[in-house]
Design a protein around this motif. Structure first.
Motif, mmCIF file in Angstrom:
data_model
loop_
_atom_site.group_PDB
_atom_site.id
_atom_site.type_symbol
_atom_site.label_atom_id
_atom_site.label_comp_id
_atom_site.label_asym_id
_atom_site.label_seq_id
_atom_site.Cartn_x
_atom_site.Cartn_y
_atom_site.Cartn_z
ATOM 1 N N PRO A 78 0.840 -1.198 0.000
ATOM 2 C CA PRO A 78 0.000 0.000 0.000
ATOM 3 C C PRO A 78 0.873 1.246 0.000
ATOM 4 N N PHE A 79 0.451 2.294 -0.741
ATOM 5 C CA PHE A 79 1.269 3.495 -0.757
ATOM 6 C C PHE A 79 0.476 4.787 -0.626
ATOM 7 N N ALA A 80 -0.841 4.733 -0.731
ATOM 8 C CA ALA A 80 -1.640 5.955 -0.595
ATOM 9 C C ALA A 80 -3.005 5.606 -0.028
ATOM 10 N N LEU A 81 -3.554 6.514 0.764
ATOM 11 C CA LEU A 81 -4.865 6.318 1.378
ATOM 12 C C LEU A 81 -5.824 7.405 0.913
ATOM 13 N N ALA A 82 -7.097 7.058 0.820
ATOM 14 C CA ALA A 82 -8.138 8.028 0.481
ATOM 15 C C ALA A 82 -9.387 7.695 1.275
ATOM 16 N N ALA A 83 -9.971 8.703 1.897
ATOM 17 C CA ALA A 83 -11.199 8.510 2.670
ATOM 18 C C ALA A 83 -12.403 8.834 1.801
ATOM 19 N N HIS A 84 -13.425 7.991 1.861
ATOM 20 C CA HIS A 84 -14.678 8.216 1.160
ATOM 21 C C HIS A 84 -15.630 8.916 2.122
ATOM 22 N N PRO A 85 -16.495 9.804 1.646
ATOM 23 C CA PRO A 85 -17.437 10.498 2.538
ATOM 24 C C PRO A 85 -18.310 9.567 3.379
ATOM 25 N N SER A 86 -18.507 8.330 2.928
ATOM 26 C CA SER A 86 -19.328 7.378 3.678
ATOM 27 C C SER A 86 -18.595 6.826 4.902
ATOM 28 N N GLY A 87 -17.278 7.076 4.987
ATOM 29 C CA GLY A 87 -16.489 6.574 6.100
ATOM 30 C C GLY A 87 -15.559 5.447 5.702
#
Length: 73
Positions: free
Chosen positions: A50-59
């Motif tokens: 894994p190298f990048a994270l992204a949060a979705h508005p749903s959590g």
């Protein structure tokens, strides 16, 4: 943050961390205000590079994988 007669207090908080080093890692950091210390917890799932994270508005939390074919977890 809230305030009390003794000054500001911070509730426990946690967030995900992704790091590329000798061995890529994904874990959760948790702040404990009562001891003023961070605690690192391993991720609930093992991910391949894994190298990048992204949060979705749903959590939901997504991790992009650094593999030849690419991956999203």
């Amino acid at each position: 943050m809230s305030t009390t007669a003794g000054g500001p207090t911070v509730a426990s908080s946690e967030f995900a961390v992704c790091a590329m080093s000798e061995r890529p890692a994904l874990w959760t950091l948790v702040w404990h205000p009562e001891t003023e210390r961070w605690e690192a917890r391993d991720a609930a799932v093992a991910l391949d590079r894994p190298f990048a994270l992204a949060a979705h508005p749903s959590g939901s939390l997504y991790a992009a994988g650094l593999t030849p074919e690419g991956a999203v977890h």
